[in-house]
Scaffold this motif. Sequence first.
Motif, short mmCIF file in Angstrom:
data_model
loop_
_atom_site.label_atom_id
_atom_site.label_comp_id
_atom_site.label_asym_id
_atom_site.label_seq_id
_atom_site.Cartn_x
_atom_site.Cartn_y
_atom_site.Cartn_z
N UNK A 16 45.72 12.65 44.51
CA UNK A 16 46.34 12.53 45.83
C UNK A 16 47.31 13.68 46.07
N UNK A 17 46.91 14.88 45.66
CA UNK A 17 47.75 16.05 45.85
C UNK A 17 47.60 16.60 47.27
N UNK A 18 48.71 17.10 47.80
CA UNK A 18 48.66 17.76 49.11
C UNK A 18 48.03 19.14 48.94
N UNK A 19 47.67 19.75 50.04
CA UNK A 19 47.08 21.10 50.00
C UNK A 19 48.05 22.09 49.35
N UNK A 20 49.34 21.93 49.61
CA UNK A 20 50.33 22.83 49.03
C UNK A 20 50.40 22.69 47.51
N UNK A 21 50.34 21.47 47.03
CA UNK A 21 50.37 21.22 45.58
C UNK A 21 49.10 21.78 44.93
N UNK A 22 47.97 21.57 45.57
CA UNK A 22 46.71 22.12 45.06
C UNK A 22 46.80 23.64 44.98
N UNK A 23 47.37 24.26 45.99
CA UNK A 23 47.57 25.70 45.97
C UNK A 23 48.45 26.14 44.81
N UNK A 24 49.50 25.38 44.55
CA UNK A 24 50.39 25.69 43.43
C UNK A 24 49.65 25.56 42.09
N UNK A 25 48.84 24.52 41.95
CA UNK A 25 48.08 24.31 40.71
C UNK A 25 47.14 25.48 40.47
N UNK A 26 46.42 25.89 41.51
CA UNK A 26 45.48 27.01 41.38
C UNK A 26 46.25 28.29 41.04
N UNK A 27 47.38 28.50 41.69
CA UNK A 27 48.19 29.69 41.43
C UNK A 27 48.68 29.72 39.99
N UNK A 28 49.13 28.59 39.47
CA UNK A 28 49.60 28.53 38.08
C UNK A 28 48.46 28.76 37.10
#
Length: 80
Positions: A16-28
């Motif tokens: 249930x991650x937001x788009x912003x959190x998903x972006x952060x995960x991919x970035x990390x």
Amino acid sequence: MKDEKEFRMWLAENYTYSAAVIGDIVSRFKRANRILSFNGDEAYQFYLEQKVEYKALSVSVRSQIKKSVSLYQEYKKRNL
């Protein structure tokens, strides 16, 4: 990371991650991959943690990278 789009979709469908959190995960994950190229090895996290560049990161960033690597490994296992 050639399967970034699929990884993002998998995260959205399974968590249930937001788009912003998903972006952060991919970035990390991309950051981890720049430190040590991901090879699918179960011991990847261990080898990553031995790198000087990784050790120089703040505790919070290391934690975020560890989580993103764990999620990516889960994604790869489920999508073989």
